[in-house]
Design a protein around this motif. Structure first.
Motif, PDB file in Angstrom:
ATOM      1  N   GLN A 143      33.667  32.304  57.941  1.00 51.22           N
ATOM      2  CA  GLN A 143      33.258  32.211  56.534  1.00 51.22           C
ATOM      3  C   GLN A 143      33.046  30.766  56.114  1.00 51.22           C
ATOM      4  OE1 GLN A 143      36.018  34.377  54.040  1.00 51.22           O
ATOM      5  NE2 GLN A 143      35.740  36.281  55.186  1.00 51.22           N
TER       6      GLN A 143
ATOM      7  N   ILE B  95      38.411  42.612  44.969  1.00 47.45           N
ATOM      8  CA  ILE B  95      38.033  41.198  44.990  1.00 47.45           C
ATOM      9  C   ILE B  95      36.607  41.014  44.479  1.00 47.45           C
ATOM     10  CG2 ILE B  95      37.542  39.250  46.527  1.00 47.45           C
ATOM     11  CD1 ILE B  95      39.861  40.224  48.298  1.00 47.45           C
TER      12      ILE B  95
ATOM     13  N   GLU C  49      35.637  38.841  41.185  1.00 48.55           N
ATOM     14  CA  GLU C  49      34.696  37.722  41.245  1.00 48.55           C
ATOM     15  C   GLU C  49      33.493  37.952  40.343  1.00 48.55           C
ATOM     16  OE1 GLU C  49      35.102  34.797  42.835  1.00 48.55           O
ATOM     17  OE2 GLU C  49      37.110  35.493  43.305  1.00 48.55           O
TER      18      GLU C  49
ATOM     19  N   HIS D  14      39.919  35.658  51.712  1.00 50.28           N
ATOM     20  CA  HIS D  14      39.683  35.883  50.284  1.00 50.28           C
ATOM     21  C   HIS D  14      40.988  35.813  49.496  1.00 50.28           C
ATOM     22  CE1 HIS D  14      35.434  36.838  49.832  1.00 50.28           C
ATOM     23  NE2 HIS D  14      35.485  37.474  50.984  1.00 50.28           N
TER      24      HIS D  14
ATOM     25  N   ARG E 177      42.189  32.230  49.209  1.00 44.23           N
ATOM     26  CA  ARG E 177      41.377  31.429  48.277  1.00 44.23           C
ATOM     27  C   ARG E 177      41.686  31.791  46.824  1.00 44.23           C
ATOM     28  NH1 ARG E 177      37.134  33.006  51.886  1.00 44.23           N
ATOM     29  NH2 ARG E 177      36.748  31.419  53.466  1.00 44.23           N
TER      30      ARG E 177
ATOM     31  N   PRO F 235      31.196  34.356  52.087  1.00 46.23           N
ATOM     32  CA  PRO F 235      32.411  35.182  52.182  1.00 46.23           C
ATOM     33  C   PRO F 235      32.204  36.501  52.915  1.00 46.23           C
ATOM     34  CG  PRO F 235      31.495  35.283  49.961  1.00 46.23           C
ATOM     35  CD  PRO F 235      30.737  34.221  50.685  1.00 46.23           C
TER      36      PRO F 235
END
Length: 329
Positions: A67, A319, A323, A261, A264, A73
């Protein structure tokens, strides 16, 4: 690791576990445990736990590195052909071993399947990478589309070999393709160990280069980063880790996709934390998933690939929604 070592058909308390370890390492001469408990721990649970840690770390750190390299991602190892290539060549070894690869198996022993899977992963990854190259640069959209195409092609050949397989081979392929740590043993662990240790040790050293690449390839080159070397190292090390893991445990989905993910979102996008953190969190998550897989439907065992997909897909959807809401706000 401690919980997974203690829980199972033969229960082992924490004090008994410590007593077994102390007795086996010579720190204590007292046997405050049953012989059966020591045999189960040393020959069944410990190699399985160690194998889960190695594969979880391999998948987690490979996902984070891929990634970071492609600044996308969604560039999980499975999406760009690494897993499908490893699967294809592993199935080739299973189906055609007695006819074509018998001498290779005799020469490499337990390493034969891992070597075959690594070669398959490397070839498919190189093919996808070459297709995505244009004027010396990697086109991310082309990379993902090429990965989808190669996955489909590798899946077709895997299906053809499955059709040609005997009943015994078919059972092995079917169970293996669902993902499982049920075949864990010390020879399996030692066969996998070098393929995982090298990437887990090597990839963190590329963290600063991946941070520079996050600004763009041109900017990274101005900062003195040899982009071509970094790309080759990341792809080579990730391919080594994922290819060997797929050969040993089959397809285990979503570990390499969701672990980076999560890190982060919780901490930072700095690869100096994300790369080693993904190895640690991947190891922990896969060990936990294996514990659930072998206890939730005991005495039967749930394939771990099914469990990680059932857990990983909802987490990944969450996720994506999170986002999206951040972007809209």
């Amino acid at each position: 690791m401690v919980i997974s070592s203690c829980v199972g058909a033969v229960p082992i308390s924490f004090s008994e576990l410590m007593s077994i370890i102390a007795y086996q390492t010579g720190l204590s001469g007292e046997q405050n445990f049953a012989t059966q408990q020591a045999a189960v721990f040393l020959n069944l649970r410990l190699p399985r736990v160690v194998l889960g840690v190695l594969i979880g770390a391999a998948l987690g750190i490979s996902g984070a590195a891929i990634q970071g390299l492609f600044r996308n991602p969604l560039a999980e190892p499975g999406l760009i052909g690494i897993s499908s290539g490893a699967t294809l060549f592993a199935v080739v070894m299973i189906v055609l071993e007695t006819k074509i690869f018998k001498q290779l198996t005799g020469l490499l022993g337990f390493y034969a399947l891992s070597v075959a899977a690594f070669i398959g992963a490397a070839l498919t990854t190189m093919l996808v990478y070459r297709i995505a190259m244009r004027n010396g640069k990697t086109i991310i959209t082309t990379l993902l589309l090429a990965g989808i195409a190669i996955n489909a092609l590798a899946g077709a050949f895997t299906g053809l070999l499955t059709y040609m397989a005997t009943d015994a081979q078919l059972r092995n392929i079917t169970f293996w393709s669902l993902g499982s740590l049920g075949g864990a043993s010390w020879p399996t662990v030692t066969a996998l160990l070098p393929f995982v240790l090298i990437p887990v040790i090597g990839l963190p050293f590329l963290s600063k280069s991946l941070n520079a690449l996050a600004l763009g390839e041109a900017q990274a080159m101005h900062m003195g980063i040899n982009v071509k070397v970094v790309k080759l190292l990341v792809i080579g090390l990730a391919t080594m880790a994922v290819g060997a893991s797929v050969a040993v445990a089959g397809i285990i989905a979503f570990i390499g996709l969701i672990i980076p993910h999560i890190l982060r979102m919780m901490f930072t996008a700095d690869h100096r934390l994300v790369i080693p953190g993904s190895a640690l969190l991947g190891a922990a998550l896969l060990t936990l998933a294996d514990l659930i897989a072998r206890t939730v439907v005991a005495p039967a065992e749930l394939p771990i690939g099914i469990l990680t997909a059932m857990i990983g897909a909802p987490v990944f959807i969450y996720i994506i929604i999170t986002e999206r809401n951040k972007t809209n706000s």
